[in-house]
Design a protein around this motif. Sequence first.
Motif, PDB file in Angstrom:
ATOM      1  N   PHE A   1     -14.514  -2.662   3.753  1.00 45.12           N
ATOM      2  CA  PHE A   1     -15.214  -3.537   4.685  1.00 45.12           C
ATOM      3  C   PHE A   1     -15.308  -4.955   4.134  1.00 45.12           C
ATOM      4  N   ALA A   2     -15.600  -5.086   2.829  1.00 43.88           N
ATOM      5  CA  ALA A   2     -15.767  -6.408   2.216  1.00 43.88           C
ATOM      6  C   ALA A   2     -14.443  -7.134   2.036  1.00 43.88           C
ATOM      7  N   GLY A   3     -13.313  -6.451   2.285  1.00 43.13           N
ATOM      8  CA  GLY A   3     -12.016  -7.085   2.074  1.00 43.13           C
ATOM      9  C   GLY A   3     -11.731  -8.253   2.991  1.00 43.13           C
ATOM     10  N   LEU A   4     -12.443  -8.326   4.111  1.00 46.18           N
ATOM     11  CA  LEU A   4     -12.224  -9.448   5.030  1.00 46.18           C
ATOM     12  C   LEU A   4     -12.493 -10.779   4.344  1.00 46.18           C
ATOM     13  N   ARG A   5     -13.457 -10.804   3.440  1.00 50.67           N
ATOM     14  CA  ARG A   5     -13.779 -12.047   2.733  1.00 50.67           C
ATOM     15  C   ARG A   5     -12.586 -12.517   1.887  1.00 50.67           C
ATOM     16  N   LEU A   6     -11.849 -11.577   1.324  1.00 49.80           N
ATOM     17  CA  LEU A   6     -10.731 -11.929   0.458  1.00 49.80           C
ATOM     18  C   LEU A   6      -9.546 -12.481   1.232  1.00 49.80           C
TER      19      LEU A   6
ATOM     20  N   LEU B   1     -11.046 -11.641  13.712  1.00 45.76           N
ATOM     21  CA  LEU B   1     -10.682 -13.018  13.397  1.00 45.76           C
ATOM     22  C   LEU B   1     -11.926 -13.892  13.299  1.00 45.76           C
ATOM     23  N   ASP B   2     -12.784 -13.850  14.302  1.00 47.75           N
ATOM     24  CA  ASP B   2     -13.997 -14.666  14.300  1.00 47.75           C
ATOM     25  C   ASP B   2     -15.252 -13.876  14.657  1.00 47.75           C
ATOM     26  N   ARG B   3     -15.114 -12.764  15.312  1.00 45.69           N
ATOM     27  CA  ARG B   3     -16.271 -11.998  15.752  1.00 45.69           C
ATOM     28  C   ARG B   3     -16.991 -11.376  14.553  1.00 45.69           C
TER      29      ARG B   3
ATOM     30  N   ARG C   1     -25.182  -4.726   7.378  1.00 44.49           N
ATOM     31  CA  ARG C   1     -24.397  -5.587   6.498  1.00 44.49           C
ATOM     32  C   ARG C   1     -23.302  -6.248   7.333  1.00 44.49           C
ATOM     33  N   PRO C   2     -23.403  -7.568   7.588  1.00 44.42           N
ATOM     34  CA  PRO C   2     -22.407  -8.239   8.431  1.00 44.42           C
ATOM     35  C   PRO C   2     -21.121  -8.521   7.669  1.00 44.42           C
ATOM     36  N   ASN C   3     -20.036  -8.704   8.426  1.00 50.21           N
ATOM     37  CA  ASN C   3     -18.773  -9.046   7.777  1.00 50.21           C
ATOM     38  C   ASN C   3     -18.745 -10.524   7.397  1.00 50.21           C
ATOM     39  N   ALA C   4     -17.622 -10.967   6.868  1.00 42.73           N
ATOM     40  CA  ALA C   4     -17.525 -12.320   6.300  1.00 42.73           C
ATOM     41  C   ALA C   4     -17.582 -13.414   7.353  1.00 42.73           C
ATOM     42  N   ASN C   5     -17.533 -13.075   8.646  1.00 39.41           N
ATOM     43  CA  ASN C   5     -17.612 -14.089   9.697  1.00 39.41           C
ATOM     44  C   ASN C   5     -19.053 -14.504  10.004  1.00 39.41           C
ATOM     45  N   TRP C   6     -20.015 -13.816   9.436  1.00 36.87           N
ATOM     46  CA  TRP C   6     -21.429 -14.138   9.680  1.00 36.87           C
ATOM     47  C   TRP C   6     -21.756 -15.520   9.112  1.00 36.87           C
ATOM     48  N   ARG C   7     -22.416 -16.350   9.920  1.00 39.08           N
ATOM     49  CA  ARG C   7     -22.694 -17.737   9.536  1.00 39.08           C
ATOM     50  C   ARG C   7     -24.139 -17.956   9.102  1.00 39.08           C
ATOM     51  N   GLY C   8     -24.895 -16.906   8.977  1.00 41.72           N
ATOM     52  CA  GLY C   8     -26.249 -17.043   8.455  1.00 41.72           C
ATOM     53  C   GLY C   8     -27.291 -17.262   9.536  1.00 41.72           C
ATOM     54  N   ALA C   9     -28.560 -17.223   9.114  1.00 44.22           N
ATOM     55  CA  ALA C   9     -29.678 -17.377  10.040  1.00 44.22           C
ATOM     56  C   ALA C   9     -30.903 -17.821   9.264  1.00 44.22           C
ATOM     57  N   ARG C  10     -31.935 -18.232  10.004  1.00 39.39           N
ATOM     58  CA  ARG C  10     -33.219 -18.589   9.418  1.00 39.39           C
ATOM     59  C   ARG C  10     -34.264 -17.545   9.809  1.00 39.39           C
ATOM     60  N   PRO C  11     -35.284 -17.342   8.979  1.00 41.10           N
ATOM     61  CA  PRO C  11     -36.383 -16.452   9.380  1.00 41.10           C
ATOM     62  C   PRO C  11     -36.985 -16.917  10.703  1.00 41.10           C
ATOM     63  N   GLY C  12     -37.366 -15.962  11.525  1.00 45.20           N
ATOM     64  CA  GLY C  12     -37.936 -16.272  12.826  1.00 45.20           C
ATOM     65  C   GLY C  12     -36.924 -16.361  13.943  1.00 45.20           C
ATOM     66  N   GLN C  13     -35.629 -16.387  13.606  1.00 46.83           N
ATOM     67  CA  GLN C  13     -34.605 -16.455  14.639  1.00 46.83           C
ATOM     68  C   GLN C  13     -34.279 -15.057  15.162  1.00 46.83           C
TER      69      GLN C  13
ATOM     70  N   ALA D   1     -24.332 -15.199  17.400  1.00 45.81           N
ATOM     71  CA  ALA D   1     -24.902 -16.209  16.510  1.00 45.81           C
ATOM     72  C   ALA D   1     -26.424 -16.183  16.583  1.00 45.81           C
ATOM     73  N   ALA D   2     -27.067 -16.552  15.500  1.00 44.64           N
ATOM     74  CA  ALA D   2     -28.535 -16.599  15.456  1.00 44.64           C
ATOM     75  C   ALA D   2     -29.038 -17.806  16.239  1.00 44.64           C
ATOM     76  N   ASP D   3     -30.209 -17.650  16.858  1.00 43.90           N
ATOM     77  CA  ASP D   3     -30.816 -18.731  17.633  1.00 43.90           C
ATOM     78  C   ASP D   3     -32.329 -18.579  17.550  1.00 43.90           C
TER      79      ASP D   3
END
Length: 366
Positions: free
Chosen positions: A6-11, A46-48, A69-81, A139-141
């Motif tokens: 699963f983590a191979g996408l990052r590589l 690819l992007d999802r 556990r999200p894949n390498a396409n995850w762009r992060g989030a802030r608490p409360g989102q 995406a987080a919002d």
Amino acid sequence: MSFLPFAGLRLIRPLLVPLRALVRGQWLRESDVDALLRACHRGWALDRVYARVEARQWVADDMLELRLRPNANWRGARPGQHVQLYVEREGVRCSRSYSLTRMAEDGCLEFAVKLQPGGRVSSYLLHQLCVGEMLELGAADGDLSWPQDEQGVLLLAAGSGLTPLLGLLREALVRGYSGPVTLLHYVRERGQKAFVDGLETLARQHPNLELRWALSGDAPVDDELRGRFHPGHVQGLGERHVLACGPGGFVDSVRQALGASSRSLQLESFSPPSWDEGEPARSVNLRFARSALEVAGDSRRSLLEQAEASGLRPAHGCRQGVCASCTCTLVSGCVRDLRSGELFSEPGQPIRICVSAPQGDLTVDL
């Protein structure tokens, strides 16, 4: 069965850059690239963003916390989102919005799902989803944020409205917030008190945190409060920053009671806006431009409801104006925001169709 990790996408992400360029130039279809990647691992795309279910834990009689556990396409989030979650049920792609309760140091995400009677998505997540399965995330919002000063915070939650406040609270205490914090959670039955063990652990570790619960169904015991929110529950807490989350009626009560006396007020509602029964419905003509469909409608229901009644399946999530996944472009006409009553009529502006009602003949890019 997947033959790569699963983590191979990052590589291999650097190798996907030219494929993204070909997709943007319409030389390749993203769905074809995704099909190839999913043949290597069902969590690759690819992007999802796909996320693997790492753990399940019941935190109340009717609420389950999921660790993903999200894949390498995850762009992060802030608490409360909150994050849009997509599942396919009986051939229909469904989505719901869930608030993050924790972003762990190892990159995992946690959010809680409350059972909704008859809910297609919540019933599946609570009773059928297994560890190891994959879910798709959007995406987080969300705009909730922890106050910057140490003047004290009052957290007011009703039902599942606890979840975004819990994410903010955990992160603030980890950062060393030292101002007084009171969390008051309103539930109907004692078994619906969520995250009790974890919250009590936090309170033992952080003496500035006070925990309180209020019950509207069961008879209260010990220090529990009785009934729904009213100002007497928070008397003596001084002028604090207030964050409140829950159903629309609860949020409105907090706004009326504390709007003038709080140092700052942040509100988030998890229920759709109510219709003003004093305002009569008017007949309107609705044109959905991209679908080449023109139908008779009314000024009472949201555009999302009326589009679905006409056979369309617009993208949507929370149906409450929170997640923004139903946003489309207003071409002509005027809509009223069902939450605030504000009118919008500027052509080309984005509107959220789940909380927008037409005020006359209307065209939207849908």
